[in-house]
Motif scaffolding. Structure first.
Motif, PDB file in Angstrom:
ATOM      1  N   ARG A 101       0.817  -1.218   0.000  1.00  0.00           N
ATOM      2  CA  ARG A 101       0.000   0.000   0.000  1.00  0.00           C
ATOM      3  C   ARG A 101       0.851   1.268   0.000  1.00  0.00           C
ATOM      4  NH1 ARG A 101      -2.146  -2.235   4.864  1.00  0.00           N
ATOM      5  NH2 ARG A 101      -1.821  -0.200   5.839  1.00  0.00           N
ATOM      6  N   ALA A 102       2.168   1.126  -0.156  1.00  0.00           N
ATOM      7  CA  ALA A 102       3.061   2.255   0.108  1.00  0.00           C
ATOM      8  C   ALA A 102       3.009   3.344  -0.953  1.00  0.00           C
ATOM      9  CB  ALA A 102       4.500   1.763   0.259  1.00  0.00           C
ATOM     10  N   VAL A 103       2.836   2.977  -2.210  1.00  0.00           N
ATOM     11  CA  VAL A 103       2.864   3.969  -3.292  1.00  0.00           C
ATOM     12  C   VAL A 103       1.434   4.372  -3.629  1.00  0.00           C
ATOM     13  CG1 VAL A 103       3.583   4.458  -5.655  1.00  0.00           C
ATOM     14  CG2 VAL A 103       5.017   3.027  -4.172  1.00  0.00           C
ATOM     15  N   LYS A 104       1.123   5.626  -3.387  1.00  0.00           N
ATOM     16  CA  LYS A 104      -0.233   6.124  -3.581  1.00  0.00           C
ATOM     17  C   LYS A 104      -0.425   6.672  -4.995  1.00  0.00           C
ATOM     18  CE  LYS A 104      -0.539   5.520   0.905  1.00  0.00           C
ATOM     19  NZ  LYS A 104       0.452   4.706   1.628  1.00  0.00           N
ATOM     20  N   ASP A 105      -1.651   6.535  -5.511  1.00  0.00           N
ATOM     21  CA  ASP A 105      -1.959   7.183  -6.778  1.00  0.00           C
ATOM     22  C   ASP A 105      -2.392   8.622  -6.503  1.00  0.00           C
ATOM     23  OD1 ASP A 105      -4.677   7.171  -6.023  1.00  0.00           O
ATOM     24  OD2 ASP A 105      -5.092   5.324  -7.135  1.00  0.00           O
TER      25      ASP A 105
ATOM     26  N   GLY B  38       4.994   8.994  -5.073  1.00  0.00           N
ATOM     27  CA  GLY B  38       3.739   8.443  -4.582  1.00  0.00           C
ATOM     28  C   GLY B  38       3.826   7.928  -3.165  1.00  0.00           C
ATOM     29  N   MET B  39       5.037   7.639  -2.667  1.00  0.00           N
ATOM     30  CA  MET B  39       5.163   7.283  -1.252  1.00  0.00           C
ATOM     31  C   MET B  39       4.784   8.488  -0.390  1.00  0.00           C
ATOM     32  SD  MET B  39       8.617   5.008  -0.829  1.00  0.00           S
ATOM     33  CE  MET B  39       8.688   3.288  -1.318  1.00  0.00           C
ATOM     34  N   CYS B  40       4.105   8.212   0.714  1.00  0.00           N
ATOM     35  CA  CYS B  40       3.704   9.267   1.649  1.00  0.00           C
ATOM     36  C   CYS B  40       4.082   8.827   3.058  1.00  0.00           C
ATOM     37  CB  CYS B  40       2.205   9.516   1.578  1.00  0.00           C
ATOM     38  SG  CYS B  40       1.621  10.075  -0.044  1.00  0.00           S
ATOM     39  N   PHE B  41       4.711   9.711   3.814  1.00  0.00           N
ATOM     40  CA  PHE B  41       5.204   9.337   5.138  1.00  0.00           C
ATOM     41  C   PHE B  41       5.407  10.570   6.000  1.00  0.00           C
ATOM     42  CE2 PHE B  41       8.581   9.133   1.897  1.00  0.00           C
ATOM     43  CZ  PHE B  41       9.330  10.255   2.248  1.00  0.00           C
ATOM     44  N   SER B  42       5.545  10.322   7.291  1.00  0.00           N
ATOM     45  CA  SER B  42       5.834  11.408   8.229  1.00  0.00           C
ATOM     46  C   SER B  42       7.333  11.659   8.283  1.00  0.00           C
ATOM     47  CB  SER B  42       5.328  11.051   9.630  1.00  0.00           C
ATOM     48  OG  SER B  42       6.086   9.986  10.184  1.00  0.00           O
ATOM     49  N   ILE B  43       7.695  12.903   8.611  1.00  0.00           N
ATOM     50  CA  ILE B  43       9.056  13.252   9.017  1.00  0.00           C
ATOM     51  C   ILE B  43       8.903  13.940  10.363  1.00  0.00           C
ATOM     52  CG2 ILE B  43      11.144  14.547   8.487  1.00  0.00           C
ATOM     53  CD1 ILE B  43      10.514  14.271   5.544  1.00  0.00           C
ATOM     54  N   GLU B  44       9.353  13.290  11.435  1.00  0.00           N
ATOM     55  CA  GLU B  44       9.019  13.755  12.785  1.00  0.00           C
ATOM     56  C   GLU B  44      10.164  13.555  13.784  1.00  0.00           C
ATOM     57  OE1 GLU B  44       6.132  11.213  14.886  1.00  0.00           O
ATOM     58  OE2 GLU B  44       5.854  10.146  12.976  1.00  0.00           O
ATOM     59  N   PRO B  45      11.281  14.229  13.590  1.00  0.00           N
ATOM     60  CA  PRO B  45      12.342  14.128  14.593  1.00  0.00           C
ATOM     61  C   PRO B  45      11.925  14.777  15.908  1.00  0.00           C
ATOM     62  CG  PRO B  45      12.812  15.888  13.057  1.00  0.00           C
ATOM     63  CD  PRO B  45      11.598  15.176  12.522  1.00  0.00           C
ATOM     64  N   GLY B  46      12.596  14.388  16.973  1.00  0.00           N
ATOM     65  CA  GLY B  46      12.292  14.976  18.273  1.00  0.00           C
ATOM     66  C   GLY B  46      13.483  14.918  19.206  1.00  0.00           C
ATOM     67  N   ILE B  47      13.437  15.728  20.215  1.00  0.00           N
ATOM     68  CA  ILE B  47      14.405  15.705  21.324  1.00  0.00           C
ATOM     69  C   ILE B  47      13.600  15.610  22.611  1.00  0.00           C
ATOM     70  CG2 ILE B  47      16.135  17.034  22.608  1.00  0.00           C
ATOM     71  CD1 ILE B  47      17.009  18.282  19.959  1.00  0.00           C
TER      72      ILE B  47
ATOM     73  N   PHE C 237      11.368  18.429  29.437  1.00  0.00           N
ATOM     74  CA  PHE C 237      10.437  18.742  28.358  1.00  0.00           C
ATOM     75  C   PHE C 237      10.854  17.992  27.104  1.00  0.00           C
ATOM     76  CE2 PHE C 237      13.776  21.957  27.999  1.00  0.00           C
ATOM     77  CZ  PHE C 237      14.049  21.990  26.634  1.00  0.00           C
ATOM     78  N   GLY C 238       9.974  18.001  26.120  1.00  0.00           N
ATOM     79  CA  GLY C 238      10.268  17.400  24.822  1.00  0.00           C
ATOM     80  C   GLY C 238       9.829  18.319  23.703  1.00  0.00           C
ATOM     81  N   VAL C 239      10.393  18.095  22.524  1.00  0.00           N
ATOM     82  CA  VAL C 239      10.018  18.849  21.325  1.00  0.00           C
ATOM     83  C   VAL C 239       9.934  17.862  20.166  1.00  0.00           C
ATOM     84  CG1 VAL C 239      10.684  20.622  19.654  1.00  0.00           C
ATOM     85  CG2 VAL C 239      11.147  20.973  22.100  1.00  0.00           C
ATOM     86  N   ARG C 240       8.849  17.918  19.397  1.00  0.00           N
ATOM     87  CA  ARG C 240       8.726  17.129  18.169  1.00  0.00           C
ATOM     88  C   ARG C 240       7.999  17.986  17.142  1.00  0.00           C
ATOM     89  NH1 ARG C 240       6.805  13.061  20.215  1.00  0.00           N
ATOM     90  NH2 ARG C 240       4.567  13.044  19.745  1.00  0.00           N
ATOM     91  N   ILE C 241       8.428  17.897  15.900  1.00  0.00           N
ATOM     92  CA  ILE C 241       7.773  18.595  14.788  1.00  0.00           C
ATOM     93  C   ILE C 241       7.560  17.561  13.688  1.00  0.00           C
ATOM     94  CG2 ILE C 241       7.959  20.435  13.068  1.00  0.00           C
ATOM     95  CD1 ILE C 241       9.839  21.887  15.038  1.00  0.00           C
ATOM     96  N   GLU C 242       6.333  17.477  13.183  1.00  0.00           N
ATOM     97  CA  GLU C 242       5.988  16.418  12.223  1.00  0.00           C
ATOM     98  C   GLU C 242       5.120  16.952  11.091  1.00  0.00           C
ATOM     99  OE1 GLU C 242       3.612  12.119  12.220  1.00  0.00           O
ATOM    100  OE2 GLU C 242       3.454  13.485  13.932  1.00  0.00           O
ATOM    101  N   ASP C 243       5.507  16.605   9.882  1.00  0.00           N
ATOM    102  CA  ASP C 243       4.686  16.829   8.698  1.00  0.00           C
ATOM    103  C   ASP C 243       4.561  15.515   7.940  1.00  0.00           C
ATOM    104  OD1 ASP C 243       4.381  19.621   9.010  1.00  0.00           O
ATOM    105  OD2 ASP C 243       6.298  19.988   8.018  1.00  0.00           O
ATOM    106  N   ILE C 244       3.452  15.370   7.215  1.00  0.00           N
ATOM    107  CA  ILE C 244       3.343  14.303   6.222  1.00  0.00           C
ATOM    108  C   ILE C 244       3.897  14.844   4.906  1.00  0.00           C
ATOM    109  CG2 ILE C 244       1.787  12.790   4.948  1.00  0.00           C
ATOM    110  CD1 ILE C 244       2.139  12.148   7.967  1.00  0.00           C
ATOM    111  N   VAL C 245       4.721  14.028   4.256  1.00  0.00           N
ATOM    112  CA  VAL C 245       5.405  14.416   3.022  1.00  0.00           C
ATOM    113  C   VAL C 245       5.136  13.350   1.970  1.00  0.00           C
ATOM    114  CG1 VAL C 245       7.689  14.759   1.970  1.00  0.00           C
ATOM    115  CG2 VAL C 245       7.189  15.703   4.245  1.00  0.00           C
TER     116      VAL C 245
END
Length: 392
Positions: free
Chosen positions: A164-168, A348-357, A363-371
């Motif tokens: 299911r990884a490659v989306k149309d 067509g692959m779609c995934f998150s990019i979400e590094p964090g500390i 405390f913690g910090v994370r920033i995430e987008d779907i790409v």
């Protein structure tokens, strides 16, 4: 939304606004093509066929979403050169016949008191090797094995991880719309009061906003304030958010059957210099991961790019998880952006990019987008600002 009189009210137009019309459903021909590709991929992998139980794979292949918590056997049988067959309990057959992809498969039903494994066994080669969807009940797999002792089975994710990884284009558009709805929810949550309220209250506000902006299913609303933000999968709890807290907001679900998942980290009042620095490092790491996206790059290249920024800043030991995961008809699926995954990225692959500390006890910090991967590189499906937002 919360009725706390201390919390700023949501804009008045939230209560009555109408969202866009639902997109046209996928057609039986589209589902037929998906099943044919899946069967061909199985044959190329040396498998006799695929056995698909209720869950995201069945939804993707047929459009049928039966109950997943029933003990009665429901199973889609796919094999190259053979017509697809969906085995269902008789009481579920009317719904199966109404599935969006029903014209592309045959329904074979069984009644209570009969042996569903004896009914299903003739559809399978006695000594065949089959990939089984990951959430198949052990009860059903053991039942089939008892009827076909010469058969062999493997996990679908191991055998065909990219099913299911490659989306149309339509799937990417559905993911974009889900991401836009989550972005709208984020824009509204910045208007509510955080200080003096429980994490669970803010989480409830987020869930209500996701629903308002068109989500049919809310999968998670992580609200990690202060030291709770150092736990990447913290469940929103009773802790009262205080002035001076960093707050991780990670939320998503399904809209029109496709997922959203985004994270932003906000601060209640003015942050310290250290908090700003950590947030800036994560933002730079997220950007580095995004810039590493291009066709032909390995999944692990995205992880490496983001992780290197954090390591160079001296926080490497505090980045505790992979950089990303695929998303589609469920919010977590292959591909995974992690060291050791050398599978190439393809358009067509779609995934998150979400590094964090995550700084324990602080405390913690994370920033995430779907790409999504395009021919030119990457395209973000979340467009809200990645700078630190200040909330009250």
């Amino acid at each position: 939304m919360s009725t706390d009189p201390a919390a700023p009210a949501a804009p008045a137009d939230l209560s009555g606004s109408a969202g866009p019309a639902a997109p046209a459903p996928f057609t039986a021909d589209e589902y037929r093509a998906r099943m044919a590709r899946a069967a061909e991929s199985a044959a190329e992998a040396g498998l006799t066929g695929l056995l698909i139980a209720p869950g995201p794979d069945l939804v993707y292949l047929t459009g049928y979403r039966p109950p997943t918590d029933l003990e009665r056997l429901t199973l889609l049988v796919l094999a190259a050169g053979r017509d697809p067959v969906l085995v269902v309990p008789a009481l579920e057959a009317p719904d199966a016949h109404q599935a969006p992809g029903a014209a592309a498969f045959t329904v074979l039903d069984w009644t209570d008191g009969k042996d569903p494994y004896a009914l299903t066994a003739p559809l399978l080669a006695p000594d065949g090797r089959f990939a089984v969807s990951d959430n198949t009940w052990a009860l059903h797999l053991l039942g089939l094995q008892s009827r076909l002792p010469g058969s062999g089975y493997t996990a679908l994710t191991d055998a065909l991880p990219m099913l299911r990884a490659v989306k149309d284009a339509r799937e990417v558009e559905l993911l974009r719309a889900a991401g836009a709805a989550a972005d709208e929810a984020y824009g509204e949550i910045l208007k509510v009061r955080f200080a003096g309220r429980a994490e669970s209250e803010v989480a409830a506000d987020l869930a209500a906003l996701l629903k308002h902006f068109g989500h049919s299913q809310v999968d998670f609303t992580i609200v990690g304030s202060g030291p709770n933000g150092a736990n990447p999968h913290h469940e929103a709890g009773s802790r009262t958010i205080a002035d001076g807290d960093m707050v991780v907001l990670d939320f998503g679900g399904l809209k029109h059957g496709y997922g959203s998942d985004t994270t932003r980290t906000v601060h209640v009042g003015e942050p310290s210099a250290e908090e700003r620095r950590v947030h800036d490092v994560v933002r730079e790491a997220q950007q580095a991961g995004f810039e590493a996206v291009r066709p032909g790059a390995a999944c692990q290249d995205v992880d490496r790019a983001a992780r290197q920024v954090i390591a160079d800043a001296g926080y490497g030991e505090y980045f505790l998880h992979r950089t990303g995961h695929g998303i589609g008809v469920t919010t977590h699926e292959p591909p995974y952006l992690v060291e050791g995954e050398d599978r190439p990225l393809v358009p067509g692959m779609c995934f998150s990019i979400e590094p964090g500390i995550y700084l324990p006890g602080r405390f913690g910090v994370r920033i995430e987008d779907i790409v999504t991967v395009t021919e030119e590189g990457g395209r973000r499906l979340n467009t809200t600002g990645r700078e630190m937002a200040i909330v009250e």
